[in-house]
Design a protein around this motif. Structure first.
Motif, short mmCIF file in Angstrom:
data_model
loop_
_atom_site.label_atom_id
_atom_site.label_comp_id
_atom_site.label_asym_id
_atom_site.label_seq_id
_atom_site.Cartn_x
_atom_site.Cartn_y
_atom_site.Cartn_z
N LEU A 194 74.18 75.71 133.14
CA LEU A 194 74.54 74.76 134.03
C LEU A 194 76.03 74.75 133.95
O LEU A 194 76.42 73.46 133.20
CB LEU A 194 73.83 73.49 134.12
CG LEU A 194 72.17 73.70 134.40
CD1 LEU A 194 71.61 72.30 134.07
CD2 LEU A 194 72.27 74.09 135.95
N PRO A 195 76.84 75.37 134.10
CA PRO A 195 78.45 75.25 134.12
C PRO A 195 79.14 74.35 134.73
O PRO A 195 80.07 74.02 134.42
CB PRO A 195 79.14 76.61 134.13
CG PRO A 195 77.88 77.26 135.31
CD PRO A 195 76.52 76.89 134.93
N THR A 196 78.46 73.83 135.88
CA THR A 196 79.48 72.89 136.65
C THR A 196 78.48 71.87 137.11
O THR A 196 77.28 71.96 137.01
CB THR A 196 79.47 73.57 138.16
OG1 THR A 196 78.55 73.78 138.90
CG2 THR A 196 80.45 74.85 137.81
N LEU A 197 78.86 70.61 137.44
CA LEU A 197 78.23 69.35 137.48
C LEU A 197 77.51 69.49 138.65
O LEU A 197 76.41 68.88 138.89
CB LEU A 197 79.18 68.39 137.72
CG LEU A 197 78.72 66.84 137.72
CD1 LEU A 197 77.50 66.45 136.76
CD2 LEU A 197 79.64 65.76 137.68
N GLU A 198 78.13 70.24 139.87
CA GLU A 198 77.45 70.65 141.12
C GLU A 198 76.21 71.15 140.70
O GLU A 198 75.13 70.87 141.57
CB GLU A 198 78.46 71.27 141.97
CG GLU A 198 79.54 70.63 142.48
CD GLU A 198 80.65 70.41 141.54
OE1 GLU A 198 80.69 71.17 140.43
OE2 GLU A 198 81.55 69.71 141.71
N GLN A 199 76.11 72.13 140.13
CA GLN A 199 74.74 73.06 139.81
C GLN A 199 73.62 71.97 139.11
O GLN A 199 72.68 71.83 139.63
CB GLN A 199 75.10 73.92 138.63
CG GLN A 199 75.80 75.27 139.50
CD GLN A 199 76.23 76.25 138.57
OE1 GLN A 199 76.74 76.02 137.49
NE2 GLN A 199 75.60 77.38 138.56
N ALA A 200 74.39 71.15 138.13
CA ALA A 200 73.28 70.07 137.69
C ALA A 200 72.69 69.36 138.63
O ALA A 200 71.46 68.89 138.54
CB ALA A 200 74.19 69.50 136.39
N ARG A 201 73.75 68.54 139.42
CA ARG A 201 73.09 67.65 140.35
C ARG A 201 72.55 68.28 141.58
O ARG A 201 71.66 67.47 142.18
CB ARG A 201 74.41 66.87 141.01
CG ARG A 201 75.19 65.98 140.22
CD ARG A 201 76.55 65.73 140.77
NE ARG A 201 76.63 65.42 142.10
CZ ARG A 201 76.55 64.05 142.59
NH1 ARG A 201 76.39 63.02 141.82
NH2 ARG A 201 76.79 63.99 143.84
N ALA A 202 72.29 69.40 141.80
CA ALA A 202 71.83 70.09 142.85
C ALA A 202 70.14 70.49 142.24
O ALA A 202 69.47 71.05 143.07
CB ALA A 202 72.30 71.44 143.37
N LEU A 203 69.83 70.27 141.20
CA LEU A 203 68.52 70.67 140.44
C LEU A 203 67.26 69.89 141.41
O LEU A 203 67.34 68.61 141.50
CB LEU A 203 68.48 70.23 139.09
CG LEU A 203 69.37 71.14 138.14
CD1 LEU A 203 69.45 70.82 136.81
CD2 LEU A 203 68.80 72.75 138.24
N GLY A 204 66.42 70.75 141.60
CA GLY A 204 65.13 70.04 142.16
C GLY A 204 64.27 69.42 141.42
O GLY A 204 64.55 69.61 139.94
#
Length: 309
Positions: A194-204
């Motif tokens: 999860l290299p970016t915060l956006e990816q982490a925040r988009a997790l279902g």
């Protein structure tokens, strides 16, 4: 820059230890079935934590209908979330990039070395006073937490005291242990991917629990480098039914932590044929009710503005 990873790990370990619950799994237990008695329910939840399976742990903690509603609320919030704060996103990306760099272990150890040396020079001699101050602060913080019941506060104080006794300067500044912990954190960051915060925040909902299981496993490895074996605590827990009254039950759970026994009382609630975590149920219902109230109030604002104009 990563700020004192050893201390971040210790703080996270305290939170993890505060939610330890459970007992050994029976050899022939069916992990996919919600147990029909409260002690077995606690055992199943604990085994899920022992296996780093937060998806299973979540399903064992909440009844299916409440679980589904909580998942739906999570997905709604993910879809409606505002963009991440740019500074938070930058710092997160920098931390993950450093943890996953080819020379991560060596580079992070180089950064940590002067901090450990400073700690040895400035803090080690004052540790008894700092330890006593920290104990007072943590006890006061636990006591002031209105969301914790009396039994939970007692448990929190016992865990905090055990961790403070354990966290001696010589342990914290041990370079070999620090290298092991950094290696565990670096490997965990690679596996999380999860290299970016956006990816982490988009997790279902399920994805977040799966990633959380990876993080929990990495945290266990990092803590084990410092002699704190959370899996050993889970393996050594004993559970005893204290009382049942209708659909409510209380189980006393005792587990080993850093050479001492720590105990707390777990509250279980029967829903249908299964027993679930009563506190988790209450928290989920409160969060759903708060979200429903917020949704009911929000649409009224545009109408009121139109009337004013």
């Amino acid at each position: 820059m990563i700020r004192k990873p050893a201390f971040r790990a210790l703080a996270a370990l305290l939170l993890t230890a505060l939610v330890l619950a459970g007992c050994r799994r029976e050899p022939d237990a069916d992990l996919s079935t919600v147990p029909g008695d409260p002690v077995a329910a606690v055992q199943a939840q604990a085994q899920a934590l022992r296996d780093n399976d937060l998806v299973r742990w979540s399903k064992l903690s909440l009844p299916p209908e409440l679980q589904a509603r909580s998942e739906a609320l999570w997905e709604q919030r993910v879809a409606a979330a505002e963009p991440a704060d740019p500074e938070d996103a930058r710092e997160y990306a920098e931390v993950m990039a450093r943890l996953t760099a080819p020379d991560a272990e060596a580079a992070l150890m180089r950064d940590l070395e002067p901090k450990l040396a400073q700690f040895e020079a400035e803090v080690a001699g004052q540790w008894p006073l700092m330890q006593a101050t920290a104990s007072i602060f943590l006890s006061a913080a636990i006591e002031a937490n209105t969301e914790l019941a009396a039994a939970q506060k007692s448990h929190g104080r016992a865990v905090a005291n055990a961790l403070l006794d354990w966290a001696q300067p010589a342990l914290i500044t041990d370079r070999a242990r620090a290298r092991q912990a950094i290696a565990a954190l670096s490997a965990t960051a690679h596996e999380l991917d999860l290299p970016t915060l956006e990816q982490a925040r988009a997790l279902g909902y399920t994805e977040a629990l799966e990633k959380g299981g990876i993080a929990l496993a990495g945290l266990k490895q990092a803590s084990k480098a410092y002699g704190l074996d959370l899996d050993a605590s889970l393996d050594g827990v004993r559970a005893e039914l204290i009382s049942t009254e209708g659909d409510q039950a209380t189980v006393r759970v005792t587990y080993p932590l850093l050479g001492r026994d720590v105990a707390f009382e777990a509250r279980l609630q029967r829903v249908g044929e299964g027993w679930y975590d009563a506190d988790a149920i209450a928290q989920a219902e409160a969060e759903l009710a708060e979200a429903a109230n917020a949704t009911a109030v929000t649409p009224a604002a545009p109408a009121a503005d139109a009337a004013a104009n």
